[in-house]
Design a protein around this motif. Structure first.
Motif, PDB file in Angstrom:
ATOM      1  N   HIS A  55       0.824  -1.212   0.000  1.00  0.00           N
ATOM      2  CA  HIS A  55       0.000   0.000   0.000  1.00  0.00           C
ATOM      3  C   HIS A  55       0.857   1.261   0.000  1.00  0.00           C
ATOM      4  CE1 HIS A  55      -3.377  -2.579   1.934  1.00  0.00           C
ATOM      5  NE2 HIS A  55      -3.408  -2.650   0.611  1.00  0.00           N
ATOM      6  N   GLU A  56       2.016   1.188   0.628  1.00  0.00           N
ATOM      7  CA  GLU A  56       2.924   2.336   0.599  1.00  0.00           C
ATOM      8  C   GLU A  56       3.318   2.676  -0.835  1.00  0.00           C
ATOM      9  OE1 GLU A  56       6.255   1.474   3.014  1.00  0.00           O
ATOM     10  OE2 GLU A  56       5.243   1.850   4.919  1.00  0.00           O
ATOM     11  N   THR A  57       3.612   1.653  -1.599  1.00  0.00           N
ATOM     12  CA  THR A  57       3.992   1.878  -2.998  1.00  0.00           C
ATOM     13  C   THR A  57       2.885   2.593  -3.760  1.00  0.00           C
ATOM     14  OG1 THR A  57       5.332  -0.138  -2.920  1.00  0.00           O
ATOM     15  CG2 THR A  57       4.801   0.742  -5.097  1.00  0.00           C
ATOM     16  N   GLU A  58       1.635   2.260  -3.448  1.00  0.00           N
ATOM     17  CA  GLU A  58       0.507   2.851  -4.154  1.00  0.00           C
ATOM     18  C   GLU A  58       0.208   4.275  -3.686  1.00  0.00           C
ATOM     19  OE1 GLU A  58      -2.713   0.223  -3.440  1.00  0.00           O
ATOM     20  OE2 GLU A  58      -1.797  -1.499  -4.434  1.00  0.00           O
ATOM     21  N   GLY A 101       3.420   9.780  -4.854  1.00  0.00           N
ATOM     22  CA  GLY A 101       3.438  11.221  -5.131  1.00  0.00           C
ATOM     23  C   GLY A 101       4.355  11.985  -4.193  1.00  0.00           C
ATOM     24  N   LEU A 102       4.333  11.659  -2.904  1.00  0.00           N
ATOM     25  CA  LEU A 102       5.200  12.348  -1.936  1.00  0.00           C
ATOM     26  C   LEU A 102       6.667  12.079  -2.226  1.00  0.00           C
ATOM     27  CD1 LEU A 102       3.149  11.655   1.317  1.00  0.00           C
ATOM     28  CD2 LEU A 102       3.560  13.892   0.275  1.00  0.00           C
ATOM     29  N   PHE A 109      11.659  12.824   1.521  1.00  0.00           N
ATOM     30  CA  PHE A 109      10.536  12.213   2.215  1.00  0.00           C
ATOM     31  C   PHE A 109      10.779  10.735   2.502  1.00  0.00           C
ATOM     32  CE2 PHE A 109       6.673   9.624   1.930  1.00  0.00           C
ATOM     33  CZ  PHE A 109       5.972  10.136   3.016  1.00  0.00           C
ATOM     34  N   GLU A 110      11.343  10.020   1.556  1.00  0.00           N
ATOM     35  CA  GLU A 110      11.540   8.580   1.730  1.00  0.00           C
ATOM     36  C   GLU A 110      12.412   8.282   2.938  1.00  0.00           C
ATOM     37  OE1 GLU A 110      12.699   4.630  -0.935  1.00  0.00           O
ATOM     38  OE2 GLU A 110      12.879   6.649  -1.789  1.00  0.00           O
ATOM     39  N   GLU A 111      13.499   9.047   3.124  1.00  0.00           N
ATOM     40  CA  GLU A 111      14.388   8.831   4.268  1.00  0.00           C
ATOM     41  C   GLU A 111      13.697   9.228   5.579  1.00  0.00           C
ATOM     42  OE1 GLU A 111      17.609   7.679   6.461  1.00  0.00           O
ATOM     43  OE2 GLU A 111      17.152   7.293   4.343  1.00  0.00           O
ATOM     44  N   LEU A 168      -1.830   7.919   4.869  1.00  0.00           N
ATOM     45  CA  LEU A 168      -0.805   7.945   5.910  1.00  0.00           C
ATOM     46  C   LEU A 168      -1.384   8.365   7.257  1.00  0.00           C
ATOM     47  CD1 LEU A 168       2.167   7.271   6.026  1.00  0.00           C
ATOM     48  CD2 LEU A 168       2.706   9.678   5.683  1.00  0.00           C
ATOM     49  N   THR A 169      -2.305   9.322   7.261  1.00  0.00           N
ATOM     50  CA  THR A 169      -2.915   9.735   8.524  1.00  0.00           C
ATOM     51  C   THR A 169      -3.816   8.632   9.082  1.00  0.00           C
ATOM     52  OG1 THR A 169      -4.711  10.814   7.297  1.00  0.00           O
ATOM     53  CG2 THR A 169      -2.827  12.181   7.950  1.00  0.00           C
ATOM     54  N   GLU A 170      -4.460   7.877   8.192  1.00  0.00           N
ATOM     55  CA  GLU A 170      -5.271   6.750   8.655  1.00  0.00           C
ATOM     56  C   GLU A 170      -4.388   5.651   9.239  1.00  0.00           C
ATOM     57  OE1 GLU A 170      -8.596   6.509   8.889  1.00  0.00           O
ATOM     58  OE2 GLU A 170      -8.569   8.629   8.305  1.00  0.00           O
TER      59      GLU A 170
END
Length: 654
Positions: free
Chosen positions: A367-370, A374-375, A382-384, A417-419
């Motif tokens: 789900h992170e990949t999906e 955009g971020l 952001f990734e780090e 991400l907030t969920e």
């Protein structure tokens, strides 16, 4: 004209029709060689008027005659007396007789793709009729073909009437037995083609599938009966088998759960963590298969039980989990790993209120990949930052980094991400690090169990067939576990040193877990270093890690000095599990004292009775440190493995 199709029933029997050359034969009493026999090279006038005892004899003659002339045959029509229902006439024709029906009821847009035309309207045929004496004679014979004949014998064998080995009772019986053993059609084909006579045509995977499909038709409408009978028969062998069938009002199965005696016993021993997943359609009723999977003392996947469900709704899962608990003597799993399905999560809250629930890490990464693509594209760092947030060791650190992420990237309310942050207690390492998951973070073990069924369990599989294959999966896992048990009993580990900690681990751990220990031991002995952060009479703080790794990834170890030894690490992955070596003396409990006696001595502050008298006279031993070392040993000898400390912790303390 009445056309009858004869289906020949068969049973699965042991195959004993093996000739002297170890080849499978159709009929050991008859010669079935494919050499062209002169008695089949007859002229049309010679064939007409021939007499046969049975229609099968006539069919066999005509088929061999066609083989010698390069084509195949088929049954065209069968006539029977309407009063007596007895056959009195049969037509056998060339396999190219007639034409394909070109009538198409559907529109051109919906028309299916047509196969190549095989028929040419050939007139070649033979008709046999029954005489008054009960014998059959040829009264019509036409040998004129309007198509090219096959000359090469190996190509003639490709005609369906000549390649009949796969339709023999012997071959069908062998196919059925091999299928019940868990072989796929492509594997069955290889076995049969290896055993058959070289003169017979090769069996194909499709032919195997067709034979097995026809066998399943015999059980049509009887699947549920076969399922219950299977469980009842198994109860005679395994009195500890547990199965429950939830029925609809009209009698069809709604939900089915079962677990054999071995699986129930394994659950009592290894219920530390259970993996539950529902991702597989395995039968003609389209019922999802839901296995309960665990891990044993060899690190192997084991099946605790299985279920076939009506649907994936919350009430269905609640029924399943409550049934599972009843089956397992009302003992809840200590931890469970699932995907993020809301119905499963809500059912776990109801049925397993005291069980630590964790989301599958593999699904989260997917789900992170999906959702985070955009971020990652818009923000190079952001990734780090996201990685550091997920790897936070403490809850305080996790919360602080989340606030920084929100301030820096301004996440939208209701975003994925907030969920996920709201559900952080079900996946974040900082909240779950103190719970034992046997090294598992995903439902991969469940998927590895499901892979066992690939190839010979599909959407057309009968219920009774599926439970048979499930039993074979359990049996295969049991054999693998027994092999490892025997290997551990009949072998000794190779040690890299004479350190008693390593020797103790070798005597306690299985082969696979000892490999895990040795990896930790090697890392701790040769690759780790430490820095003292603070030191007082009550507590010493260390940072421990590898020199080639950035210190931000080092772990914090706290050694608290008190009556009760308290050693913790920020990773929370280890517990003490070895003897403590003090200078040149090994501090331990003598064999004459049981664990209960030793604990009683510790509680009564009479640990001096546990110390070897010779050690009291050794100047190198500190009597002040010995009681604390005995406490470490007692922690290591606790019956429940979950309560024992890990090896690397002792090494770091040393």
């Amino acid at each position: 004209m009445d056309l009858e199709v004869h289906e020949e029933a068969f049973e699965t029997n042991l195959i004993d029709r093996i000739n002297s050359e170890r080849l499978l034969v159709i009929n050991s009493d008859s010669n079935v060689e494919r050499d062209i026999d002169s008695r089949y090279e007859k002229e049309a006038n010679d064939v007409k008027g021939m007499v046969f005892d049975t229609p099968d004899d006539a069919y066999d003659f005509y088929n061999r005659y066609m083989f010698s002339h390069g084509f195949g045959i088929r049954i065209h029509a069968v006539y029977k007396n309407k009063t007596t229902n007895e056959h009195y006439r049969k037509y056998y024709v060339c396999n190219k007789e007639g034409f394909k029906d070109l009538k198409c009821k559907s529109s051109m847009e919906n028309a299916k793709k047509r196969r190549r035309d095989l028929r040419t309207g050939c007139k070649a045929c033979i008709r046999i009729s029954k005489g008054k004496d009960g014998k059959w004679f040829v009264d019509i014979f036409n040998n004129s073909h309007n198509h090219e004949l096959t000359i090469t014998p190996t190509k003639v064998m490709k005609h369906r009437s000549h390649g009949k080995f796969h339709r023999s009772l012997v071959c069908k019986s062998l196919m059925a037995e091999l299928s019940q053993s868990g072989l796929k059609p492509c594997q069955i084909k290889k076995v049969i083609n290896t055993m058959k006579n070289p003169d017979e045509n090769d069996v194909t995977s499709k032919q195997c599938s067709d034979v097995l499909a026809n066998q399943r038709k015999q059980y049509k409408g009887k699947e549920f009966y076969g399922l219950i009978k299977h469980f009842q028969d198994k109860l005679l062998e395994d009195p500890n088998l547990y199965f429950v069938v939830d029925l609809f009002d009209y009698g069809s199965p709604r939900n089915i759960f079962w677990a054999d005696g071995r699986s129930r016993d394994s659950y009592i021993k290894f219920r530390d963590v259970v993996v539950f997943d529902v991702t597989y359609m395995t039968n003609k009723f389209k019922m999802p298969f839901a296995p309960f999977v665990g891990v044993n003392h060899h690190g192997q996947s084991i099946l605790f039980g299985g279920a076939l469900l009506e649907n994936e709704k919350q009430d269905t899962f609640e029924w399943l989990f409550q049934t599972f608990i009843k089956c397992m003597f009302d003992k809840h799993p200590l931890a469970i790993i699932t995907d993020q399905d809301k119905a499963i999560c809500n059912a776990i809250k109801t049925a397993f209120p005291n069980t630590q629930h964790r989301y599958c890490s593999w699904h989260i990464k997917k789900h992170e990949t999906e959702h985070l693509r955009g971020l990652k594209v818009h923000y190079s760092d952001f990734e780090e930052d996201h990685k550091q947030w997920k790897k936070s060791d403490t809850i305080e650190e996790f919360e602080t980094r989340w606030e920084s992420l929100c301030a820096k990237y301004n996440f939208e309310s209701g975003s994925w991400l907030t969920e996920m942050y709201k559900q952080r207690k079900l996946w974040a390492k900082a909240f779950l690090k103190d719970c034992f998951f046997a090294g598992m973070t995903s439902s991969g073990r469940s998927e590895s169990i499901l892979s066992f069924f690939d190839g010979y369990v599909n959407s057309n599989t009968m219920l009774n067939e599926f439970v048979v294959q499930y039993d074979k999966a359990v049996e295969a896992r049991g054999v693998t576990e027994e092999d490892e048990d025997v290997g551990c009993m009949n072998s000794k580990p190779n040690f890299s040193s004479v350190n008693p900690i390593e020797a103790k681990a070798g005597s306690r751990y299985t082969k696979q877990l000892f490999k895990v220990f040795m990896n930790e031991w090697t890392q701790a002995t040769f690759n780790l270093t430490h820095e003292t952060i603070s030191k007082s009479l009550e507590e010493i703080n260390y940072n421990v890690g590898q020199l080639n790794i950035d210190k931000i990834y080092w772990r914090n170890v706290k050694f608290r000095l008190s009556d009760k030894l308290d050693v913790t690490c920020s990773c929370s992955k280890w517990t003490l599990d070895t003897r403590y070596k003090l200078t040149d003396c090994t501090i331990g409990i003598e064999d004459r004292h049981s664990g209960n006696e030793a604990w009683k001595c510790w509680q009564d502050r009479t640990t001096a009775r546990l110390i070897d008298p010779l050690m009291k006279n050794m100047a190198s031993c500190s009597l002040h440190d010995i009681p604390r070392s005995i406490h470490i040993v007692l922690l290591c000898l606790q019956e429940n493995a979950v309560d024992r400390p890990t090896t690397s912790s002792i090494v770091k303390i040393l």
